[in-house]
Design a protein around this motif. Structure first.
Motif, PDB file in Angstrom:
ATOM      1  N   ASP A 145      -0.985  62.503  62.177  1.00  0.00           N
ATOM      2  CA  ASP A 145      -1.136  61.153  62.734  1.00  0.00           C
ATOM      3  C   ASP A 145       0.206  60.619  63.229  1.00  0.00           C
ATOM      4  O   ASP A 145       0.315  60.093  64.353  1.00  0.00           O
ATOM      5  CB  ASP A 145      -1.729  60.231  61.658  1.00  0.00           C
ATOM      6  CG  ASP A 145      -2.132  58.880  62.198  1.00  0.00           C
ATOM      7  OD1 ASP A 145      -1.228  58.057  62.474  1.00  0.00           O
ATOM      8  OD2 ASP A 145      -3.347  58.619  62.337  1.00  0.00           O
ATOM      9  N   GLU A 146       1.216  60.754  62.404  1.00  0.00           N
ATOM     10  CA  GLU A 146       2.547  60.267  62.780  1.00  0.00           C
ATOM     11  C   GLU A 146       3.088  61.011  64.000  1.00  0.00           C
ATOM     12  O   GLU A 146       3.671  60.405  64.913  1.00  0.00           O
ATOM     13  CB  GLU A 146       3.508  60.422  61.595  1.00  0.00           C
ATOM     14  CG  GLU A 146       4.922  59.938  61.876  1.00  0.00           C
ATOM     15  CD  GLU A 146       5.871  60.171  60.715  1.00  0.00           C
ATOM     16  OE1 GLU A 146       7.066  59.836  60.850  1.00  0.00           O
ATOM     17  OE2 GLU A 146       5.421  60.704  59.678  1.00  0.00           O
ATOM     18  N   HIS A 149       1.256  59.932  67.251  1.00  0.00           N
ATOM     19  CA  HIS A 149       1.708  58.599  67.644  1.00  0.00           C
ATOM     20  C   HIS A 149       3.106  58.646  68.251  1.00  0.00           C
ATOM     21  O   HIS A 149       3.401  57.954  69.233  1.00  0.00           O
ATOM     22  CB  HIS A 149       1.702  57.656  66.435  1.00  0.00           C
ATOM     23  CG  HIS A 149       0.391  56.988  66.200  1.00  0.00           C
ATOM     24  ND1 HIS A 149      -0.420  57.274  65.118  1.00  0.00           N
ATOM     25  CD2 HIS A 149      -0.276  56.050  66.917  1.00  0.00           C
ATOM     26  CE1 HIS A 149      -1.507  56.536  65.175  1.00  0.00           C
ATOM     27  NE2 HIS A 149      -1.450  55.795  66.261  1.00  0.00           N
ATOM     28  N   GLU A 154       1.959  54.998  71.438  1.00  0.00           N
ATOM     29  CA  GLU A 154       0.868  54.034  71.591  1.00  0.00           C
ATOM     30  C   GLU A 154       0.383  53.628  70.196  1.00  0.00           C
ATOM     31  O   GLU A 154      -0.418  54.331  69.579  1.00  0.00           O
ATOM     32  CB  GLU A 154      -0.275  54.636  72.409  1.00  0.00           C
ATOM     33  CG  GLU A 154      -1.481  53.731  72.581  1.00  0.00           C
ATOM     34  CD  GLU A 154      -1.107  52.326  72.976  1.00  0.00           C
ATOM     35  OE1 GLU A 154      -1.215  51.426  72.110  1.00  0.00           O
ATOM     36  OE2 GLU A 154      -0.699  52.130  74.141  1.00  0.00           O
ATOM     37  N   PRO A 155       0.867  52.481  69.686  1.00  0.00           N
ATOM     38  CA  PRO A 155       0.538  52.105  68.304  1.00  0.00           C
ATOM     39  C   PRO A 155      -0.936  51.826  68.056  1.00  0.00           C
ATOM     40  O   PRO A 155      -1.411  51.942  66.931  1.00  0.00           O
ATOM     41  CB  PRO A 155       1.377  50.841  68.075  1.00  0.00           C
ATOM     42  CG  PRO A 155       1.715  50.336  69.438  1.00  0.00           C
ATOM     43  CD  PRO A 155       1.803  51.528  70.310  1.00  0.00           C
ATOM     44  N   ARG A 158      -5.919  55.567  67.814  1.00  0.00           N
ATOM     45  CA  ARG A 158      -6.517  55.946  66.536  1.00  0.00           C
ATOM     46  C   ARG A 158      -6.812  57.435  66.545  1.00  0.00           C
ATOM     47  O   ARG A 158      -7.284  57.971  67.564  1.00  0.00           O
ATOM     48  CB  ARG A 158      -7.785  55.144  66.281  1.00  0.00           C
ATOM     49  CG  ARG A 158      -7.540  53.643  66.266  1.00  0.00           C
ATOM     50  CD  ARG A 158      -6.643  53.227  65.113  1.00  0.00           C
ATOM     51  NE  ARG A 158      -6.252  51.821  65.217  1.00  0.00           N
ATOM     52  CZ  ARG A 158      -5.522  51.184  64.326  1.00  0.00           C
ATOM     53  NH1 ARG A 158      -5.087  51.824  63.256  1.00  0.00           N
ATOM     54  NH2 ARG A 158      -5.219  49.912  64.497  1.00  0.00           N
ATOM     55  N   ALA A 201      -7.413  62.056  69.486  1.00  0.00           N
ATOM     56  CA  ALA A 201      -6.676  60.799  69.568  1.00  0.00           C
ATOM     57  C   ALA A 201      -7.338  59.927  70.627  1.00  0.00           C
ATOM     58  O   ALA A 201      -7.514  60.354  71.769  1.00  0.00           O
ATOM     59  CB  ALA A 201      -5.218  61.060  69.934  1.00  0.00           C
ATOM     60  N   HIS A 203      -7.713  56.022  72.533  1.00  0.00           N
ATOM     61  CA  HIS A 203      -7.259  54.660  72.802  1.00  0.00           C
ATOM     62  C   HIS A 203      -7.826  54.221  74.143  1.00  0.00           C
ATOM     63  O   HIS A 203      -7.859  54.994  75.098  1.00  0.00           O
ATOM     64  CB  HIS A 203      -5.735  54.555  72.839  1.00  0.00           C
ATOM     65  CG  HIS A 203      -5.250  53.191  73.237  1.00  0.00           C
ATOM     66  ND1 HIS A 203      -5.547  52.064  72.504  1.00  0.00           N
ATOM     67  CD2 HIS A 203      -4.516  52.782  74.301  1.00  0.00           C
ATOM     68  CE1 HIS A 203      -5.010  51.006  73.097  1.00  0.00           C
ATOM     69  NE2 HIS A 203      -4.375  51.425  74.175  1.00  0.00           N
TER      70      HIS A 203
END
Length: 246
Positions: A145-146, A149, A154-155, A158, A201, A203
Motif C-alpha cells: 500500500d505504501e 501510494h 495520490e493520497p 485506495r 489501485a 481512484h
C-alpha cells in the motif's frame, strides 16, 4: 441506483484491458453486487476449472448503492471459484476501496488469465493500466500500500492487495484493502496470487448519480434513523468487532 453502467475487463495473459457496457438486464434481475457478479461468473467460467488455474475468473464488484451516502455502500465483493471449497466464493469487505472503484467509473472488474510476471492494476476515471509489481512481490499488504501510494503520489487512492500468503496459494488467503479491511472468506487472495496480480489501485472523480436525489436522501435518512436505534449498533459501539485474518 448508482450504476456507472461500465465493466472493466482485464486479460492478464495478454496484458490487455478493455471496457464494455454493464448488462443492465442482469443488473436489474440479480440485485446487488453478489448476485450480479455471480451471474457473470456463471456465464464465463468453466465450472470444472481449477480454482488456482488461469481458467478461473476473478470478479471485483460494486452494488447498486456503491459510492452513495447509503449506509454500508462502501462495501465491495470478490466473486470467484474458491480454492478452499471448490464452490462459488463471495467475500466482501468495507472501507473505501469499493467507493473509489465506482468513482473510477466501473461497477465490475472482471479478471481472467494469468500474467507471466507480477503486476498490479491501476484504474482511474474510465482508464486502466497494468504495471510491474516485481518490487512488491513477496512484500506485505502494508508495504505494498505504501509503495503504490509513493509511486503515484495520490493520497485518495485506495488499494486492495494480497500478501505473501496469497502469492503462495494459501487456500484461506485474504484480499486486504485500506490497510485494515479484508475480503477474508474462501481464499479469494489465493486466486489473485495465482494470477500474479499483486494489487488493484483505484481512484476516481466521476462521482455517482441518483435518478431522484431528494427521494433517495429522504430514504437514507429514514434508514439511518433505524440503524442508529438498533441493538446491533449499540452492541458494536460498546464491544466492537474482531475478525482474525491470517
Amino acid at each position: 441506483m448508482s450504476w456507472q453502467r461500465n465493466i472493466l475487463r482485464v486479460n492478464l495473459t495478454e496484458g490487455a484491458t478493455s471496457t464494455e457496457p454493464l448488462n443492465m438486464e442482469w443488473a436489474n434481475d440479480y440485485l446487488g453486487a453478489r448476485g450480479l457478479a455471480t451471474r457473470y461468473l456463471y456465464e464465463e467460467m468453466d465450472p470444472a476449472a481449477d480454482p488456482l488455474s488461469p481458467e478461473n475468473v476473478l470478479i471485483f464488484a460494486n452494488g447498486p448503492l456503491g459510492g452513495t451516502m447509503a449506509s454500508t455502500s462502501g462495501r465491495y465483493v470478490v466473486v470467484t471459484k474458491g480454492p478452499l471449497t471448490g464452490a462459488i466464493a463471495c467475500s466482501n469487505s468495507g472501507g473505501k476501496f469499493g467507493a473509489e472503484m465506482k468513482y473510477a467509473g466501473f461497477d465490475l472488474v472482471v479478471i481472467t488469465g494469468k500474467s507471466d510476471h507480477p503486476v498490479y492494476l491501476k484504474i482511474s476515471n474510465n482508464h486502466a493500466e497494468l504495471l510491474p509489481a516485481d518490487e512488491i512481490w513477496g512484500q506485505t499488504v502494508w508495504y505494498t500500500d505504501e509503495w503504490i501510494h509513493r509511486q503515484h503520489q495520490e493520497p485518495q487512492m485506495r488499494i486492495a492487495a494480497i500478501g505473501v500468503s496469497g502469492e503462495q496459494g494459501v487456500r484461506y488467503a485474504c484480499v486486504v484493502n485500506d490497510l485494515h479491511r479484508a475480503a477474508g472468506r474462501s481464499g479469494v487472495g489465493a486466486v489473485m496470487g495465482s494470477k500474479n496480480l499483486k494489487a488493484i489501485a483505484a481512484h476516481g472523480s466521476l462521482g455517482v448519480n441518483s435518478e431522484n436525489p431528494k427521494q433517495f436522501m429522504s430514504a437514507i435518512q429514514k434508514a439511518n434513523g433505524v440503524l442508529h436505534g438498533s441493538g446491533s449498533r449499540r452492541g458494536l459501539s460498546r464491544y466492537g468487532m474482531c475478525i482474525i485474518n491470517i
